[in-house]
Write a protein that holds these residues in place. Sequence first.
Motif, PDB file in Angstrom:
ATOM      1  N   GLY A   1       6.161  28.754 -34.828  1.00 12.94           N
ATOM      2  CA  GLY A   1       6.151  28.593 -33.371  1.00 12.94           C
ATOM      3  C   GLY A   1       5.308  27.393 -32.932  1.00 12.94           C
ATOM      4  N   ALA A   2       5.712  26.804 -31.805  1.00 19.18           N
ATOM      5  CA  ALA A   2       5.012  25.616 -31.311  1.00 19.18           C
ATOM      6  C   ALA A   2       3.618  25.966 -30.809  1.00 19.18           C
ATOM      7  CB  ALA A   2       5.831  24.974 -30.194  1.00 19.18           C
ATOM      8  N   ASP A   3       3.428  27.227 -30.430  1.00 20.56           N
ATOM      9  CA  ASP A   3       2.190  27.648 -29.771  1.00 20.56           C
ATOM     10  C   ASP A   3       1.277  28.427 -30.702  1.00 20.56           C
ATOM     11  OD1 ASP A   3       1.859  26.625 -27.341  1.00 20.56           O
ATOM     12  OD2 ASP A   3       2.700  28.322 -26.200  1.00 20.56           O
ATOM     13  N   ARG A   4       1.372  28.141 -32.000  1.00 21.34           N
ATOM     14  CA  ARG A   4       0.503  28.857 -32.937  1.00 21.34           C
ATOM     15  C   ARG A   4      -0.970  28.612 -32.614  1.00 21.34           C
ATOM     16  NH1 ARG A   4       1.946  30.792 -38.045  1.00 21.34           N
ATOM     17  NH2 ARG A   4      -0.258  31.342 -38.047  1.00 21.34           N
ATOM     18  N   ILE A   5      -1.758  29.666 -32.687  1.00 25.14           N
ATOM     19  CA  ILE A   5      -3.197  29.524 -32.501  1.00 25.14           C
ATOM     20  C   ILE A   5      -3.795  29.113 -33.843  1.00 25.14           C
ATOM     21  CG2 ILE A   5      -5.322  30.705 -31.845  1.00 25.14           C
ATOM     22  CD1 ILE A   5      -3.543  32.659 -30.268  1.00 25.14           C
ATOM     23  N   ALA A   6      -4.497  27.979 -33.861  1.00 28.95           N
ATOM     24  CA  ALA A   6      -4.965  27.438 -35.125  1.00 28.95           C
ATOM     25  C   ALA A   6      -6.463  27.647 -35.342  1.00 28.95           C
ATOM     26  CB  ALA A   6      -4.636  25.955 -35.218  1.00 28.95           C
ATOM     27  N   SER A   7      -7.196  27.972 -34.261  1.00 29.34           N
ATOM     28  CA  SER A   7      -8.643  28.190 -34.441  1.00 29.34           C
ATOM     29  C   SER A   7      -9.122  29.156 -33.359  1.00 29.34           C
ATOM     30  CB  SER A   7      -9.383  26.859 -34.324  1.00 29.34           C
ATOM     31  OG  SER A   7      -9.200  26.357 -33.015  1.00 29.34           O
TER      32      SER A   7
ATOM     33  N   VAL B   1       2.039  27.634 -45.893  1.00 30.15           N
ATOM     34  CA  VAL B   1       2.570  28.085 -44.607  1.00 30.15           C
ATOM     35  C   VAL B   1       1.428  28.286 -43.609  1.00 30.15           C
ATOM     36  CG1 VAL B   1       3.821  29.947 -43.432  1.00 30.15           C
ATOM     37  CG2 VAL B   1       4.543  29.208 -45.708  1.00 30.15           C
ATOM     38  N   GLY B   2       1.677  27.936 -42.366  1.00 28.49           N
ATOM     39  CA  GLY B   2       0.738  28.209 -41.283  1.00 28.49           C
ATOM     40  C   GLY B   2      -0.328  27.139 -41.140  1.00 28.49           C
ATOM     41  N   PRO B   3      -1.100  27.235 -40.038  1.00 23.52           N
ATOM     42  CA  PRO B   3      -2.166  26.272 -39.804  1.00 23.52           C
ATOM     43  C   PRO B   3      -3.200  26.357 -40.928  1.00 23.52           C
ATOM     44  CG  PRO B   3      -1.809  27.683 -37.875  1.00 23.52           C
ATOM     45  CD  PRO B   3      -1.020  28.270 -38.980  1.00 23.52           C
ATOM     46  N   ASP B   4      -3.878  25.240 -41.188  1.00 24.83           N
ATOM     47  CA  ASP B   4      -4.899  25.227 -42.234  1.00 24.83           C
ATOM     48  C   ASP B   4      -6.113  26.029 -41.800  1.00 24.83           C
ATOM     49  OD1 ASP B   4      -3.445  23.665 -43.868  1.00 24.83           O
ATOM     50  OD2 ASP B   4      -4.310  21.762 -43.156  1.00 24.83           O
ATOM     51  N   ASN B   5      -6.789  26.616 -42.780  1.00 24.32           N
ATOM     52  CA  ASN B   5      -8.137  27.155 -42.572  1.00 24.32           C
ATOM     53  C   ASN B   5      -8.250  28.240 -41.522  1.00 24.32           C
ATOM     54  OD1 ASN B   5      -9.103  25.333 -44.471  1.00 24.32           O
ATOM     55  ND2 ASN B   5      -9.264  23.727 -42.901  1.00 24.32           N
ATOM     56  N   ILE B   6      -7.229  29.018 -41.293  1.00 26.04           N
ATOM     57  CA  ILE B   6      -7.475  30.100 -40.351  1.00 26.04           C
ATOM     58  C   ILE B   6      -8.114  31.261 -41.102  1.00 26.04           C
ATOM     59  CG2 ILE B   6      -5.738  29.446 -38.635  1.00 26.04           C
ATOM     60  CD1 ILE B   6      -3.887  31.466 -39.797  1.00 26.04           C
ATOM     61  N   PRO B   7      -9.093  31.914 -40.482  1.00 24.28           N
ATOM     62  CA  PRO B   7      -9.810  32.985 -41.168  1.00 24.28           C
ATOM     63  C   PRO B   7      -8.899  34.187 -41.350  1.00 24.28           C
ATOM     64  CG  PRO B   7     -10.440  32.919 -38.863  1.00 24.28           C
ATOM     65  CD  PRO B   7      -9.548  31.732 -39.086  1.00 24.28           C
ATOM     66  N   ALA B   8      -9.139  34.927 -42.408  1.00 21.56           N
ATOM     67  CA  ALA B   8      -8.354  36.139 -42.625  1.00 21.56           C
ATOM     68  C   ALA B   8      -8.780  37.197 -41.608  1.00 21.56           C
ATOM     69  CB  ALA B   8      -8.577  36.658 -44.040  1.00 21.56           C
TER      70      ALA B   8
END
Lengths: 503, 476, 173
Positions: free
Chosen positions: A274-280, A445-452
């Motif tokens: 999705g364009a609106d992924r939350i990355a941090s 896959v997905g934004p880098d470095n997102i916390p689990a």
Amino acid sequence: MADNKPTITIDGQVLAYEPGQTVIQVAHEAGFDVPHYCYHPGLSIAGNCRICMVEVDGWPKPQVSCKLQPSPGMVVHTQSALAKSARAGTMEMLLVNHPLDCPICDQAGECHLQDYSYQLGQGEASSTTAKTKLPKNVAFGEKIVYDAERCIKCTLCVRFCEEITQTNELAMSGRGDHEIVIMTSKGEFDTAYSMNIIDLCPVGALTSRDFRFKSRLWFMDFTESLCTGCARGCNVVTGGRDGAMLRMEPRANAEVNQWWLCDEGRLDYAHVNGADRIASPRIKTADGVWVQATVDDAITAAAVALREAGGDVLLDGGCTLEEMLLARDLAKVMGGKARYAAATGGGDKFLRVDERGANAKGAEGLGLARATKAAAAAVVIVERDAHVPAALRDGAAPVVVFATDAASVPASARVVFPHGSWAERDGLLVNTDGRIQVINRNPAVGPDNIPATADVLEEILGELDPAYDWRGRGGLHAALRSESAFAKAQFPAMQSAGVGVGA
Amino acid sequence: MTAKKKASKKKAAAKGPAGSTPAPARAQRGADGVYPETQILSRNFGVEDSWTLAVAREQGAYTMLEKALATMTPAQVVEEVKTSRLRGRGGAGFPTGVKWGFIPQDSKKTKYLVLNADESEPGTFKDRYLMELDPHLVLEGCLLCAYATGLDVIYIYIRGEYPLSITRMEGAIEEARQAGYLGKNILGKQGFTVEAHVHPGAGAYICGEETGMLESLEGKRGHPRIKPPFPAVEGAFGCPTVINNVETLAHVPCIIEFGGAWFAGLGIQPDPANPRALGSSGTKLMGVSGDVKNPGVWEFEFGITLRELIYDYAGGPLDGRKVKAVIPGGLSMPVLTAGELDVPMGYDALQKVGSGLGTATAIVMDDACDMVEACENIAHFFADESCGQCTPCREGCHWMEKIFARIKAGEGTPKDLDLLEHLFVNIEGRTICALADAAVWPLRSILRKFRHEFLAQMPGQSDPALPAGSAAVGAR
Amino acid sequence: MSAFEASAPAAPPVPASFPPKELRQACDEIVARYPTRMAACLPVLHLAQKHFGGWISPEVEAGVAAYLEVSDSHIRGLLTFYAMFNTRPSGRHEVWVCRTLTCWLRGAAGLRRTALAKAGVDRCGVESPDGRFLVKDMECLGLCEVAPAVFIDGAPHTEVTTESLEQLMDACE
Ligand SMILES: Cc1cc2nc3c(=O)[nH]c(=O)nc-3n(C[C@H](O)[C@H](O)[C@H](O)COP(=O)(O)O)c2cc1C
Ligand SMILES: Cc1cc2nc3c(=O)[nH]c(=O)nc-3n(C[C@H](O)[C@H](O)[C@H](O)COP(=O)(O)O)c2cc1C
Ligand code: SF4
Ligand code: SF4
Ligand code: SF4
Ligand code: SF4
Ligand code: FES
Ligand code: FES
């Protein structure tokens, strides 16, 4: 072999077999790499491609091992001169009219024709003969594209539609070297499982419109995981590159999905990209402005907000067992309860079930109630809007939100954490039959470095409850084992196919 | 098209009531050295309106069915056929009695006879004569088979290109049904209940192959099945099924009439020294077509030579021409050259000279025939008729055709002949059914026996040993 | 083999109502001969082709499929496998010229040239521009002892010469 089972000999190795097995099955079980195109363990035997030929002592002609029934004492050679020349001969025939456009073919890298032709070598003279022209680029419904020149007429796709879905959309047409696969003039599949024929196809004759030309395979990362489109928990491999999920393919599991996936589940990853992924993480300032925050700052802010608000946790039915356990503990600390929400509907008689919450069974095991109408909750965890729709989330008026997409964050939120999609998280899910299975993070896959999400939940718990001891995955699994619902359950080793639960 | 009886000048003698005629004696070459025709199977071919029940009954039709029902057990009928050493007339020559013996007697399933009347082997037209001129004999043979093996339903699979055969067989079935030879408790025999239907093909050579025919009967594309399971166990609609050629079963009434031993005494005896030489007992419809003056079909006891058949009956080559090559039985067998014709028409004898009896209907090519073009024509047939399911046949037959076309166009090289030999190896014996073998056999034998003609059509490959003019043949 | 269309048509055909009144009894009788409905495909398609002007349109194909409870792609698979069926308009007269070895030895190539010229087409398997003929080259028709053989509208003609073929085709409306 003390149990008197009949045996055959393959390349000098004595092997026991079960009546009803064919030679190729015995060979494969013993680790012999007998090539095959038209054979598939889930479908009837056609024996038409002739690539699996082996030599049998006492038989003048090479035999197709996919159809050959063993008889006690049979002596089979997979590497004799006759067996090898027979297979090379077939290969040469397969290539005489084959376009060999590997450089522009989506199958390149996982094409069995390309593989074996490399192994067996191309016949000398195949290039001197003009190739037969056949239709290319034929639409098989909205999702699939067919190329008759690449097709090796193994009929796997036709047999799938006859035998598995019994919807008969495909048939062979023409004859001789003008044989091709055709589709019903209705132009669309009746089955919700059509895209399995793409996986079945041993060559690049059937390709997915969704995946076409997206990426060469060797640039991608693949991870074993599950589909979370419904509570069946079909075993899959996720494929991604540069943060994007590019495709999902089935992994065989006889107890869950055999070899198949439904089309909807296979394509149900729009939200991952999705364009609106939350990355941090983000924190809302006193004057209502969202600012980015470090994970640590966000955890502190969340603890502050939750100490003040208290109450329930509402989570997505696709959360892992670990996340659910932590959510239940967190709710307890806050004096509330954890509830889960999930969509229903869309089940059929094959794989799809009505329960869409991939871990609804797990939630029930942990004693979580199912949220059906809006009620207050301090924390909301949402991956898919379908599970936790606006009415539930907004109605909960949460202060801390874990969300995959920015659009799922209610106005009431004060601290927001990125919640990875299922393709980006590790953990356990309990499927509709009570089988505990594993999802694994695909690093591409997905934004880098997102916390689990599980880690963040543990940290917040630690903040709220000074007595809380960090448990980590091992500790959480130990805690899950002591849950009465899972007392008899077998927990899979991570990275494996899942094991059944007694109940 | 009514089957045309061109050669025979003799009128068939009416047989009269069953048992009233003595068993026909063995054929002897006459004082003139000519091998005589026989009229056992073909005895009614010259009789007016022979296909109607009324006429057929005057000739004794169905009396052998009556005899078997009244005096023999099914097992005795099978035994009589085994004694006769009757071999399949559809091409493969499998012993018929043995095949009947494979039908499981304890099965509760419906049992079928599928009569192979597809006759799409090129150069073959013998079954058409039987169906058009003596359909009741064919039906009687089917009913004897049904009685012997305990069958319930007969399907007669007739190629769609035989409209008159279809009409005549359907007419015969209708007449037989009304006369009580079909239906419930046939001729009052309790429990002997058999239905018969014609199933029309629609233009596909491969539906003559027994399992391709079963698929076609079931309403599918005629893709042959992998054997085993054999049709006797799992045939039509998954049930036990006998498959026999039209001519094979048309012999059975005579075997019942004169006895298996009598039939076994006709023709060529088995070779006790060679267990695979099962002999060629009885008589056979044999035919000749192609470059001869008087093409046609005749019945002979096995033993007439191919040369006698071509010269004494088919009139020999056209005026001013010479026989060059002969395929002895249909298109699917290796060719014999003009020098190899003194071979008796029989299963084992033809096999011994590297060919085969096939359908015993020879195709003659004379010295005006360009063998390269003949190969292209033959390869085209098999490429066109390959059902397409297995790789070596689907791709290989067409590949061979393209190579012959290339040679014909003057673009071939000697390497192409090596490539063809390489393809023969990779096509023969590598497929589900024998169509691919059938494609290889005539082509390989022509290539080997007439190699000079291929070389002569390649640029820079003139062969001094080439007989003058033998390759210089205009397009037909 | 006749050419075939690979892509599915843009709009699915509207199935013809099948069997039409005139064929109802014959079709039902055929179906009754077999343990499965599918087995009736070939004989029913023969009837349908005859009834509907010598070819099976996508609409008829869909109608037959519905009647016999098989998929339309199955029927299409049969139509393209068996040489006697046409999936395109077949002209008012269908001329089959045998091309196999015996007929070829006896002059079939000339017959094909004559037939194509008469029809005014350059290859087999296509309807003539005036809709009068469809010339098909067929494999051995089983009339080899009276070769070369030609069928016109299902009726066999034997020992055909280019002259007699011209006359036969001239006699066609
Ligand atoms: C490609 C191919 C085509 C055949 N065509 C015919 C045919 O047209 N008629 C026939 O009787 N047998 C034909 N056969 C042989 C049949 O498969 C089968 O052997 C025969 O019907 C058995 O009957 P029989 O034992 O009475 O000869 C063909 C076999 C092959 C491989
Ligand atoms: C080695 C061998 C074994 C056979 N076994 C059986 C059998 O068990 N049951 C049966 O019905 N026919 C059997 N047949 C006969 C075949 O089904 C078939 O009628 C015959 O071989 C003709 O072959 P074709 O179709 O290739 O011409 C056998 C034939 C051969 C050559
Ligand atoms: S199907 Fe395989 S061999 Fe063919 S072009 Fe694609 S990758 Fe190459
Ligand atoms: S499309 Fe693929 S699966 Fe289907 S027949 Fe062709 S090669 Fe086989
Ligand atoms: S059945 Fe359910 S789990 Fe399986 S692929 Fe479909 S949506 Fe995914
Ligand atoms: S050998 Fe040829 S005709 Fe026979 S099954 Fe294979 S492809 Fe079909
Ligand atoms: S895998 Fe055995 S024939 Fe295709
Ligand atoms: S070859 Fe033409 S009818 Fe047989």
